[in-house]
Design an enzyme around this catalytic site. Structure first.
Site, PDB file in Angstrom:
ATOM      1  CB  CYS A  45      -0.919  -0.010   1.219  1.00  0.00           C
ATOM      2  SG  CYS A  45      -0.030   0.153   2.788  1.00  0.00           S
ATOM      3  CB  CYS A  85       3.705  -0.933   2.104  1.00  0.00           C
ATOM      4  SG  CYS A  85       2.486  -1.880   3.019  1.00  0.00           S
ATOM      5  NE  ARG A  95       8.144  -2.393  -0.504  1.00  0.00           N
ATOM      6  CZ  ARG A  95       7.747  -3.038  -1.577  1.00  0.00           C
ATOM      7  NH1 ARG A  95       7.999  -2.545  -2.783  1.00  0.00           N
ATOM      8  NH2 ARG A  95       7.112  -4.178  -1.471  1.00  0.00           N
ATOM      9  CB  CYS A 112      -3.594   5.397   3.348  1.00  0.00           C
ATOM     10  SG  CYS A 112      -3.763   3.805   2.535  1.00  0.00           S
ATOM     11  CB  CYS A 133      -3.471   1.681   4.272  1.00  0.00           C
ATOM     12  SG  CYS A 133      -2.443   2.650   3.161  1.00  0.00           S
TER      13      CYS A 133
END
Length: 177
Positions: free
Chosen positions: A41, A44, A48, A105, A131
């Site tokens: 998502c 995420c 990262r 999100c 999300c």
């Protein structure tokens, strides 16, 4: 203890450990996406990017670990990335633990126009998932809960190492031995 942490931060192995651990987590995320078919998502993707910041902090510290300036730059980047990652993963955890229609999100990453990571590296930073969807867990702990723990550990370790850089040791305080 602080002298031990300062000495540890002056070794290449400590910065290599930071770079390799964050790289291993990035590669694990890519395995989850491409090997297991889990869809990242937007949060995420932001997590990262924060992990990538930790990787680059490790690389900067690895260049010249005895240089105070480079260590402080690496620590600043590492702390910024770690704190940002922790804040994002806590928000992500809140969305998963307390879902509500008004708490959503975005679908497209909100990167600055000058740094469109999702366009430059779509294989890493292009979100395709939701999300509030928890897709994986280990020992009953979700991926986002693991990330909260991991980012918290990074932040604690980097704060202790930063304090060790700033605080003088007792040996240096004495005028005469």
């Amino acid at each position: 203890m602080l002298a031990l942490c300062k000495g540890f931060s002056e070794k290449r192995s400590s910065w290599l450990l930071l770079a390799l651990s964050s790289l291993a987590l990035e590669l694990t995320a890519l395995y989850f996406q491409y090997g297991m078919g889990l869809q990242p998502c937007v949060l995420c993707v932001y997590e990262r990017l924060a992990m990538s910041g930790l990787f680059f902090a490790g690389i900067i510290g690895l260049i010249a670990p005895r240089s105070l300036i480079l260590r402080l730059i690496a620590l600043a980047l590492g702390l910024f990335s770690g704190i940002k990652g922790l804040m994002i993963s806590i928000r992500h955890l809140d969305l998963q633990m307390n879902p509500a229609p008004w708490k959503q999100c975005e679908f497209i990453p909100n990167f600055p126009e000058t740094l469109p990571f999702h366009q430059w590296l779509p294989s890493l930073f292009n979100p395709t998932g939701s999300c509030d969807n928890s897709q994986w867990s280990l020992f009953g702990i979700t991926m986002v809960q693991w990330l909260v723990f991991i980012f918290a550990v990074y932040v604690i370790v980097l704060v202790v190492i930063l304090i060790a850089q700033i605080k003088r040791s007792r040996r240096q305080r004495r005028l005469f031995n």
